[in-house]
Design a protein around this motif. Sequence first.
Motif, PDB file in Angstrom:
ATOM      1  N   PHE A 208       7.045   2.516   0.790  1.00 43.26           N
ATOM      2  CA  PHE A 208       6.873   2.291   2.230  1.00 43.26           C
ATOM      3  C   PHE A 208       7.644   1.059   2.680  1.00 43.26           C
ATOM      4  N   THR A 209       7.614   0.011   1.853  1.00 45.04           N
ATOM      5  CA  THR A 209       8.318  -1.221   2.198  1.00 45.04           C
ATOM      6  C   THR A 209       9.824  -1.002   2.227  1.00 45.04           C
ATOM      7  N   VAL A 210      10.346  -0.330   1.202  1.00 46.78           N
ATOM      8  CA  VAL A 210      11.786  -0.044   1.181  1.00 46.78           C
ATOM      9  C   VAL A 210      12.170   0.839   2.373  1.00 46.78           C
ATOM     10  N   GLY A 211      11.374   1.876   2.638  1.00 44.76           N
ATOM     11  CA  GLY A 211      11.663   2.745   3.768  1.00 44.76           C
ATOM     12  C   GLY A 211      11.594   2.021   5.098  1.00 44.76           C
ATOM     13  N   GLY A 212      10.635   1.103   5.238  1.00 43.63           N
ATOM     14  CA  GLY A 212      10.535   0.329   6.470  1.00 43.63           C
ATOM     15  C   GLY A 212      11.736  -0.572   6.674  1.00 43.63           C
ATOM     16  N   LEU A 213      12.206  -1.220   5.599  1.00 43.47           N
ATOM     17  CA  LEU A 213      13.379  -2.092   5.705  1.00 43.47           C
ATOM     18  C   LEU A 213      14.634  -1.283   6.037  1.00 43.47           C
ATOM     19  N   VAL A 214      14.771  -0.110   5.425  1.00 45.44           N
ATOM     20  CA  VAL A 214      15.917   0.749   5.754  1.00 45.44           C
ATOM     21  C   VAL A 214      15.869   1.143   7.233  1.00 45.44           C
ATOM     22  N   LEU A 292      -6.559   5.493   5.772  1.00 48.72           N
ATOM     23  CA  LEU A 292      -6.433   6.779   6.463  1.00 48.72           C
ATOM     24  C   LEU A 292      -5.471   6.659   7.646  1.00 48.72           C
ATOM     25  N   VAL A 293      -5.565   5.553   8.391  1.00 44.60           N
ATOM     26  CA  VAL A 293      -4.648   5.346   9.516  1.00 44.60           C
ATOM     27  C   VAL A 293      -3.195   5.305   9.014  1.00 44.60           C
ATOM     28  N   THR A 294      -2.972   4.618   7.902  1.00 45.59           N
ATOM     29  CA  THR A 294      -1.632   4.582   7.314  1.00 45.59           C
ATOM     30  C   THR A 294      -1.161   5.995   6.986  1.00 45.59           C
ATOM     31  N   TRP A 295      -2.033   6.779   6.396  1.00 44.95           N
ATOM     32  CA  TRP A 295      -1.686   8.163   6.047  1.00 44.95           C
ATOM     33  C   TRP A 295      -1.343   8.967   7.300  1.00 44.95           C
ATOM     34  N   VAL A 296      -2.117   8.796   8.362  1.00 47.82           N
ATOM     35  CA  VAL A 296      -1.890   9.548   9.606  1.00 47.82           C
ATOM     36  C   VAL A 296      -0.517   9.206  10.198  1.00 47.82           C
ATOM     37  N   VAL A 321       6.389   1.315  12.444  1.00 43.21           N
ATOM     38  CA  VAL A 321       4.962   1.188  12.795  1.00 43.21           C
ATOM     39  C   VAL A 321       4.101   1.459  11.564  1.00 43.21           C
ATOM     40  N   GLY A 322       4.448   2.510  10.820  1.00 43.60           N
ATOM     41  CA  GLY A 322       3.697   2.813   9.605  1.00 43.60           C
ATOM     42  C   GLY A 322       3.739   1.684   8.602  1.00 43.60           C
ATOM     43  N   TRP A 323       4.901   1.044   8.473  1.00 42.37           N
ATOM     44  CA  TRP A 323       5.035  -0.077   7.535  1.00 42.37           C
ATOM     45  C   TRP A 323       4.142  -1.238   7.940  1.00 42.37           C
ATOM     46  N   PHE A 324       4.107  -1.566   9.246  1.00 41.53           N
ATOM     47  CA  PHE A 324       3.251  -2.662   9.694  1.00 41.53           C
ATOM     48  C   PHE A 324       1.778  -2.318   9.519  1.00 41.53           C
ATOM     49  N   VAL A 325       1.416  -1.051   9.725  1.00 42.41           N
ATOM     50  CA  VAL A 325       0.032  -0.639   9.478  1.00 42.41           C
ATOM     51  C   VAL A 325      -0.310  -0.811   8.006  1.00 42.41           C
ATOM     52  N   PHE A 326       0.631  -0.424   7.137  1.00 39.91           N
ATOM     53  CA  PHE A 326       0.411  -0.603   5.693  1.00 39.91           C
ATOM     54  C   PHE A 326       0.251  -2.077   5.340  1.00 39.91           C
ATOM     55  N   ILE A 327       1.100  -2.943   5.906  1.00 39.38           N
ATOM     56  CA  ILE A 327       1.014  -4.374   5.622  1.00 39.38           C
ATOM     57  C   ILE A 327      -0.333  -4.929   6.067  1.00 39.38           C
ATOM     58  N   PHE A 328      -0.805  -4.500   7.251  1.00 41.26           N
ATOM     59  CA  PHE A 328      -2.120  -4.965   7.705  1.00 41.26           C
ATOM     60  C   PHE A 328      -3.210  -4.461   6.775  1.00 41.26           C
ATOM     61  N   ASN A 329      -3.081  -3.219   6.328  1.00 35.25           N
ATOM     62  CA  ASN A 329      -4.056  -2.654   5.397  1.00 35.25           C
ATOM     63  C   ASN A 329      -4.087  -3.454   4.099  1.00 35.25           C
ATOM     64  N   PHE A 330      -2.911  -3.845   3.621  1.00 40.92           N
ATOM     65  CA  PHE A 330      -2.820  -4.555   2.353  1.00 40.92           C
ATOM     66  C   PHE A 330      -3.244  -6.017   2.460  1.00 40.92           C
ATOM     67  N   VAL A 331      -2.802  -6.683   3.531  1.00 42.34           N
ATOM     68  CA  VAL A 331      -3.059  -8.125   3.667  1.00 42.34           C
ATOM     69  C   VAL A 331      -4.222  -8.409   4.614  1.00 42.34           C
ATOM     70  N   GLY A 332      -4.121  -7.902   5.840  1.00 44.83           N
ATOM     71  CA  GLY A 332      -5.110  -8.242   6.860  1.00 44.83           C
ATOM     72  C   GLY A 332      -6.514  -7.805   6.509  1.00 44.83           C
ATOM     73  N   VAL A 333      -6.662  -6.537   6.081  1.00 47.17           N
ATOM     74  CA  VAL A 333      -8.002  -6.037   5.759  1.00 47.17           C
ATOM     75  C   VAL A 333      -8.569  -6.757   4.546  1.00 47.17           C
TER      76      VAL A 333
END
Length: 346
Positions: A208-214, A292-296, A321-333
């Motif tokens: 997800f991170t690589v795809g977001g940067l691309v 789940l939000v990341t998956w959606v 947007v998906g990458w930022f949701v993933f980052i929040f899921n990983f760090v923020g939550v």
Amino acid sequence: MSPETYAQVSNLLIPTATVIYVLALISHAMEWALGRSGVAKAAAPAEQTDAELLVASGATTSASASSASTASAVAPGSAGSSSSGAEGAASSERMDAASRIGLLLTWLGFVLHLGGVVTRGLAAGRVPWGNMYEFSITASLAVAIVYLIFVSKYKLQWLGLGVTFVIAAVLGLASLALYTPAGPLVPALHSYWLVIHVSSAAISGGAFTVGGLVSVLYLVKARAERKVLAGGTMSPSLRRLPSAEAMDGTAYKVLAFAFPLWTFGVLVAGPIWAEHAWGRYWGWDPKEVWSLVTWVVYAAYLHARATAGWRGRRAATIAIVGWFVFIFNFVGVNLLVSGLHSYAGV
């Protein structure tokens, strides 16, 4: 070696790997800086080169290609074009050297990073993801693994600046703010389904991170291509990137690889582990909800591309947007929201 010795080795390798990644980051930053500094020196021939590159890559429509060809035809020559070409070649060689050094340093940092994660696991006598520090060093290792695999397969050296920045930032945060001495797992984490769940999530998160940067670089390149078609020029650093169309395809390949892995790790292995640990498959815990939000979001990305034919800017926006949701899921939550899967307040 004793667990204490393994812990000391890990505590040495992780900061050393961080320093190496920072050096790789500096090298890739120099690569981009050399490209930007070459804009003024080669401004006259660059316009012709950019238009020709767009036509050759098929990145334009027929009308745009016609305008690019016209721009190419009317671009004036100059007596100093040969000297400008020589300067451009020298600048390109320096950029190539900086890119190679950055990639070699990334490989060195990866080897040290891998050693630090392995010795952390040996020190703890278990898989090394029992706390936020271990999650961070393992997840950033997954980013490095995915990047280096795709470098070998798709020649993604041009992504080195963003990747080394993310890895160095995560390792620096882990070492300075999240460090926890190696110790036993809490009872809820004793399950092989945890190994399957976290390893799948870490690898897909790296993708997800690589795809977001691309996708971010796609937007930059697409804007530069539009500027060229309007009569402008493109910096040498951006000319070294693949066409926007090619980057759009690369982002899709990376995210199409990551999505099934995330689906299995989060929506299959995760609930099975949760039932083993807490006696229920799904409890609407904040971590579960944001997973789940990341998956959606990524499901929407793949669905839009497959059914509505979304390409380019709209698809890239969803991927980011998906990458930022993933980052929040990983760090923020994990750090800010209380829950069974969270370290907030711990």
